[in-house]
Design an enzyme around this catalytic site. Structure first.
Site, PDB file in Angstrom:
ATOM      1  N   VAL A 129       0.867  -1.171   0.000  1.00 33.85           N
ATOM      2  CA  VAL A 129       0.000   0.000   0.000  1.00 33.85           C
ATOM      3  C   VAL A 129       0.909   1.227   0.000  1.00 33.85           C
ATOM      4  O   VAL A 129       1.797   1.350   0.841  1.00 33.85           O
ATOM      5  CB  VAL A 129      -0.939   0.019   1.215  1.00 33.85           C
ATOM      6  CG1 VAL A 129      -1.814   1.269   1.177  1.00 33.85           C
ATOM      7  CG2 VAL A 129      -1.806  -1.234   1.236  1.00 33.85           C
ATOM      8  N   LYS A 130       0.693   2.123  -0.956  1.00 32.29           N
ATOM      9  CA  LYS A 130       1.544   3.305  -1.084  1.00 32.29           C
ATOM     10  C   LYS A 130       1.008   4.444  -0.219  1.00 32.29           C
ATOM     11  O   LYS A 130      -0.149   4.838  -0.342  1.00 32.29           O
ATOM     12  CB  LYS A 130       1.622   3.742  -2.551  1.00 32.29           C
ATOM     13  CG  LYS A 130       2.330   2.724  -3.430  1.00 32.29           C
ATOM     14  CD  LYS A 130       2.316   3.132  -4.898  1.00 32.29           C
ATOM     15  CE  LYS A 130       3.374   4.167  -5.198  1.00 32.29           C
ATOM     16  NZ  LYS A 130       3.491   4.412  -6.673  1.00 32.29           N
ATOM     17  N   ILE A 131       1.881   4.960   0.644  1.00 37.90           N
ATOM     18  CA  ILE A 131       1.568   6.100   1.507  1.00 37.90           C
ATOM     19  C   ILE A 131       2.627   7.164   1.249  1.00 37.90           C
ATOM     20  O   ILE A 131       3.826   6.856   1.270  1.00 37.90           O
ATOM     21  CB  ILE A 131       1.587   5.706   2.994  1.00 37.90           C
ATOM     22  CG1 ILE A 131       0.552   4.601   3.276  1.00 37.90           C
ATOM     23  CG2 ILE A 131       1.320   6.918   3.882  1.00 37.90           C
ATOM     24  CD1 ILE A 131       0.584   4.084   4.712  1.00 37.90           C
TER      25      ILE A 131
END
Length: 360
Positions: free
Chosen positions: A139-141
């Site tokens: 998951v890209k944050i």
């Protein structure tokens, strides 16, 4: 496997594709490139999906079906994206298994509207992780000031994280610290210390930003100098006592990833950044056009020095020319976040337009 790309992989670097479309899944292109180019992962972002969904009719049937089932907006898009990413993840599963989870990943972005919302980012990362049900999906944050505590909490929660929108060594180290804190908290609470993460440093946007202001002799070199400096910080962190304690407890490193590695200046070599950023224990996520160029005529310039080589001397030349890299890094991060918001809104609008048109 292509010889030029094999030489790049031989430096100890993983090659990922910076793109995804339903078309390359449907026609077998991605599977073929995995074999021919040695790809072991893939990244996506709102701009990539906006272009993929707007280019042709590959998503039309799925959009129509989901809209008819009551899905709309962000929820509809996330389902579309996760369908693609699960398919890609299955193709990379052999690499994931062979490396015991170090490689073989795909990435899905949380809403860019949450870049300044810590709690919202944590909740969104958890939702996407749970909905994906895919063990090799990051998951890209974004590594914004508000994103950094969200990264720490997500790592603590056991969510694999690709930290995006990092531009400077300082921003990279903030993301690395967040990862370490998340792992340290897990160990303190008796939880599994293995939660995968990568930190994505954007490279070519530096040179695009100063293209019209830097002296001719300093063009197309700032991104590489920043990369060298960040790589030195990465290697120093992996040699630190703090990291050695975590490693002894079973933790694994957060790997450094080079993003934005296509050449923006048409007068510069089209393999400039890929050739210069060859470095052990890193990842380069590369657009298809740049991969093709390197496969055709790319050459490895040598392996990046673990101490950063001439990074500091190079950066001093930019400082002497009046370029404030810390100020520019902050601006690039803010501009990057704003660009993703624009793409996100355009993407959701495009999906709604398609859904409405397909009803008639």
């Amino acid at each position: 496997m292509n010889q030029n790309l094999q030489e790049l992989r031989a430096t100890g670097q993983s090659l990922w594709l910076d793109n995804i479309t339903r078309a390359i899944l449907d026609d077998g292109s991605l599977a073929r490139w995995i074999g021919e180019w040695g790809l072991t992962g893939l990244t996506s972002n709102p701009s990539i999906f906006d272009e993929a969904i707007g280019d042709g009719d590959a998503y039309d049937a799925a959009i129509a079906d989901k809209h008819a089932a009551g899905k709309s907006g962000e929820a509809l898009f996330i389902e579309l994206a996760l369908e693609d990413l699960r398919r890609a993840a299955r193709l990379f599963e052999p690499a994931h298994a062979a490396t015991d989870g170090v490689d073989g990943w795909v990435s899905m972005e949380i809403s860019p509207l949450l870049a300044a919302d810590t709690a919202g980012s944590v909740a969104a990362a958890r939702r996407i992780h749970d909905q994906a049900q895919c063990r090799n999906l990051f998951v890209k944050i974004p590594g914004t000031p508000e994103g950094v505590p969200a990264i720490e909490q997500s790592i603590y929660d056991g969510v694999p994280v690709n930290v995006t929108l990092l531009f400077s060594t300082r921003q990279y180290l903030a993301a690395a610290e967040a990862y370490l804190r998340g792992i340290e908290r897990r160990i303190a609470d008796g939880r599994d210390p293995v939660v995968a993460s990568v930190a994505s440093l954007f490279v070519s946007r530096w040179d695009k930003a100063i293209a019209s202001s830097a002296p001719t002799q300093l063009r197309n070199g700032l991104g590489i100098a920043i990369g060298k400096q960040a790589y030195r910080a990465y290697r120093e962190l992996l040699e630190s006592e703090r990291w050695r304690r975590l490693e002894a407890a079973g933790a694994r490193p957060q790997r450094l990833l080079w993003a934005s590695t296509s050449t923006k200046d048409p007068g510069a070599p089209d393999t400039l950044y890929v050739a210069a950023l060859a470095a052990p224990d890193t990842i380069d996520t590369i657009p298809e056009k740049t991969l093709r160029a390197f496969a055709d005529h790319g050459r490895v310039d040598g392996v990046m020095a673990s101490d950063g080589g001439d990074a500091e001397q190079l950066l001093q030349r930019y400082a002497d020319a009046g370029i404030d890299t810390e100020e520019l890094a902050e601006r690039l991060q803010k501009d990057g976040a704003a660009a993703f918001v624009k793409s996100w809104k355009q993407l959701l609008h495009r999906i709604e337009d398609k859904a409405a048109a397909l009803q008639h």
